[in-house]
Design a protein around this motif. Structure first.
Motif, mmCIF file in Angstrom:
data_model
loop_
_atom_site.group_PDB
_atom_site.id
_atom_site.type_symbol
_atom_site.label_atom_id
_atom_site.label_comp_id
_atom_site.label_asym_id
_atom_site.label_seq_id
_atom_site.Cartn_x
_atom_site.Cartn_y
_atom_site.Cartn_z
ATOM 1 N N SER A 124 -24.777 -32.741 -49.906
ATOM 2 C CA SER A 124 -24.861 -33.804 -49.844
ATOM 3 C C SER A 124 -23.864 -33.541 -48.471
ATOM 4 N N ASP A 128 -27.825 -35.997 -47.179
ATOM 5 C CA ASP A 128 -28.145 -36.358 -48.907
ATOM 6 C C ASP A 128 -29.334 -37.216 -49.204
ATOM 7 N N LYS A 148 -21.967 -35.613 -56.930
ATOM 8 C CA LYS A 148 -22.254 -37.750 -56.678
ATOM 9 C C LYS A 148 -21.926 -38.221 -57.340
#
Length: 206
Positions: A124, A128, A148
């Motif tokens: 990420s 991402d 997330k």
């Protein structure tokens, strides 16, 4: 910069279970594509182990790893023992994926994580879009999903051009991933004001 490895390879997956096998390993969702896409293969701790390009063919799947630091062929072979999948590997000419390739990618703001020490970055933080958070289980999925959905992402990795009066020593060493030619790759807090960073350290974000 001196690359620790320069080992571009191509892997071929054949057999009835090839899609199911790969889907259970990679971070992206194979079922959403009908040609090429990029994905990560992660460690159980959710760090980037391999960055791969997947090319879907009629009878096989082709996987390109631009700089194989951690033996992708052996890694995949651990999963095929109980499946109807065959794994083959060939080496690619180093001239296709080398120092020049890497720096050309940086000019476009794209970081090929195969050229950075593996298992040090979270996906990420870099690309991402190489993760599908809605697909089923894959290696490292629990960690990246928690980051997330609990909004735990604290760092981002960006490419900057160094201006003529840039002073490397003024940067915190923990932020510097690579200092290479006219580029510097930084791992910085997500709350960082990029404009202020550019101004204070004589950088230009790509």
């Amino acid at each position: 910069m001196k690359l620790k490895t320069l080992n571009p390879i191509k892997i071929f997956l054949e057999g009835e279970d090839k899609e199911e096998l790969l889907q259970s390993i990679i971070s992206n969702d194979l079922s959403k594509y009908n040609s090429n896409f990029y994905s990560y293969i992660l460690t159980p701790q959710g760090k980037i182990l391999f960055e791969i390009q997947v090319i879907l063919k009629n009878n096989f799947i082709e996987i390109i790893c631009t700089n194989d630091q951690a033996d992708l062929f052996s890694f995949l072979n651990k999963f095929v023992k109980l499946s109807e999948v065959q794994v083959k590997k060939i080496h690619i000419e180093q001239s296709h994926y080398n120092f020049e390739y890497f720096t050309e990618s940086l000019k476009k703001g794209r970081i090929d994580t195969n050229f950075i020490e593996h298992s040090t970055l979270l996906p990420s933080e870099v690309h991402d879009e190489y993760i599908d958070y809605n697909k089923g289980c894959f290696i490292g999925q629990e960690v990246v999903s928690r980051i997330k959905h609990r909004n735990l992402k604290k760092k981002k990795v960006l490419v900057f051009n160094k201006n003529n009066d840039f002073e490397l020593e003024r940067l915190d060493n923990s932020q510097i991933i690579l200092d290479i030619n006219s580029f510097v790759i930084l791992r910085i807090p997500t709350v960082t004001n990029v404009f202020e960073l550019e101004k204070n350290y004589k950088l230009t974000k790509i």
